[in-house]
Design a protein around this motif. Sequence first.
Motif, short mmCIF file in Angstrom:
data_model
loop_
_atom_site.label_atom_id
_atom_site.label_comp_id
_atom_site.label_asym_id
_atom_site.label_seq_id
_atom_site.Cartn_x
_atom_site.Cartn_y
_atom_site.Cartn_z
N PRO A 91 0.83 -1.21 0.00
CA PRO A 91 0.00 0.00 0.00
C PRO A 91 0.86 1.25 0.00
N ARG A 92 0.31 2.27 -0.58
CA ARG A 92 1.10 3.50 -0.77
C ARG A 92 1.55 4.08 0.57
N ASP A 93 0.66 4.12 1.56
CA ASP A 93 1.04 4.69 2.85
C ASP A 93 2.12 3.85 3.54
N LEU A 94 2.01 2.53 3.45
CA LEU A 94 3.02 1.66 4.08
C LEU A 94 4.37 1.83 3.38
N GLU A 95 4.28 1.95 2.04
CA GLU A 95 5.52 2.20 1.28
C GLU A 95 6.14 3.53 1.69
N THR A 96 5.31 4.54 1.91
CA THR A 96 5.81 5.85 2.33
C THR A 96 6.49 5.76 3.70
N ILE A 97 5.88 4.99 4.63
CA ILE A 97 6.48 4.82 5.96
C ILE A 97 7.83 4.12 5.86
N CYS A 98 7.87 3.07 5.04
CA CYS A 98 9.14 2.32 4.88
C CYS A 98 10.23 3.19 4.26
N LEU A 99 9.88 3.96 3.24
CA LEU A 99 10.86 4.82 2.58
C LEU A 99 11.35 5.90 3.53
N LYS A 100 10.44 6.39 4.40
CA LYS A 100 10.86 7.41 5.37
C LYS A 100 11.88 6.81 6.37
N LYS B 130 18.48 8.48 4.03
CA LYS B 130 19.87 8.58 4.47
C LYS B 130 20.07 9.73 5.44
N ASP B 131 19.31 10.79 5.24
CA ASP B 131 19.43 11.96 6.12
C ASP B 131 18.63 11.70 7.39
N PRO B 132 19.28 11.67 8.53
CA PRO B 132 18.58 11.39 9.78
C PRO B 132 17.42 12.36 10.04
N ALA B 133 17.58 13.60 9.55
CA ALA B 133 16.54 14.60 9.79
C ALA B 133 15.24 14.26 9.04
N ARG B 134 15.37 13.42 8.00
CA ARG B 134 14.19 13.08 7.20
C ARG B 134 13.59 11.76 7.63
N ARG B 135 14.26 11.08 8.65
CA ARG B 135 13.69 9.83 9.17
C ARG B 135 12.83 10.15 10.38
N TYR B 136 12.13 9.11 10.89
CA TYR B 136 11.36 9.30 12.13
C TYR B 136 12.32 9.63 13.25
N GLY B 137 11.93 10.55 14.10
CA GLY B 137 12.82 10.93 15.19
C GLY B 137 12.93 9.87 16.27
N THR B 138 11.84 9.14 16.50
CA THR B 138 11.83 8.09 17.54
C THR B 138 11.04 6.91 17.03
N ASP C 34 3.46 5.20 15.92
CA ASP C 34 2.23 5.99 15.81
C ASP C 34 1.75 6.03 14.36
N ASP C 35 2.70 6.21 13.42
CA ASP C 35 2.32 6.25 12.00
C ASP C 35 1.80 4.89 11.54
N LEU C 36 2.47 3.79 12.02
CA LEU C 36 2.01 2.45 11.65
C LEU C 36 0.60 2.19 12.19
N ARG C 37 0.37 2.69 13.44
CA ARG C 37 -0.95 2.50 14.02
C ARG C 37 -2.02 3.29 13.22
N ARG C 38 -1.64 4.47 12.79
CA ARG C 38 -2.58 5.27 11.99
C ARG C 38 -2.86 4.59 10.65
N PHE C 39 -1.82 3.98 10.07
CA PHE C 39 -2.01 3.25 8.82
C PHE C 39 -2.99 2.10 9.01
N LEU C 40 -2.79 1.34 10.13
CA LEU C 40 -3.67 0.19 10.39
C LEU C 40 -5.11 0.64 10.67
N ASP C 41 -5.27 1.83 11.24
CA ASP C 41 -6.61 2.34 11.56
C ASP C 41 -7.26 3.04 10.38
N GLY C 42 -6.51 3.16 9.27
CA GLY C 42 -7.07 3.83 8.08
C GLY C 42 -7.07 5.34 8.18
#
Length: 210
Positions: A1-10, A14-22, A28-36
């Motif tokens: 799914p597009r949102d899951l792919e977006t989470i994985c790519l994030k 390579k730039d730590p500033a563009r990854r999840y901070g924690t 939280d993003d995965l939970r939001r994806f599962l909840d639609g």
Amino acid sequence: PRDLETICLKCLQKDPARRYGTAAELADDLRRFLDGKPIFARPVGNLERCVRWCVRNPRVAALSALVCILLTAIAATSTIFAFRLNAARKLADDRADAATEASRRARENAELAMDQADVALDLVYKQVTKVHTKLRDNPGVPPQLLQELLDDALKGLDGVTVRADNTALATRTRAGVLQRIGLIYLDLNRLDEAGEQLQAAHNLVGQLID
């Protein structure tokens, strides 16, 4: 799914500033994806947010859609009815204006006809008076010619009387014509015809007196 792919790519940026901070943000993003729900990894447009909300709340979405359809139908029907009502009112106003104009023209034509009839009535009176004067000045006028003149005068009087107005002037003029014709018959010693015309003149004079 597009949102899951977006989470994985994030997560793989390579730039730590563009990854999840924690890990909590990732969870939280995965939970939001599962909840639609819309994820934070990328901005979601208003249309997509509306679609996802409808997927999460199908009954409320269906009821809202039905209400929107009903409101749209009511608005469209009201607009059509108002348009038809305005068209009917305009047609009624146009017909009323046409009727008023026709009435005005008819009144003007009637007044013109009455004026012309009064003029014609006056001409008949002058004609009969002229015939009466010539008869007294020339007693030898052939009876047949005189009868033709009287018949024409009476026909003209009848025709004009139909169109003339019932004003005092017109009534007095008709009485004068009948009186002149009666006097002509009297001069010819045709007493019955004279009495008939003089009686008619007398009746008109009685109307004026009344």
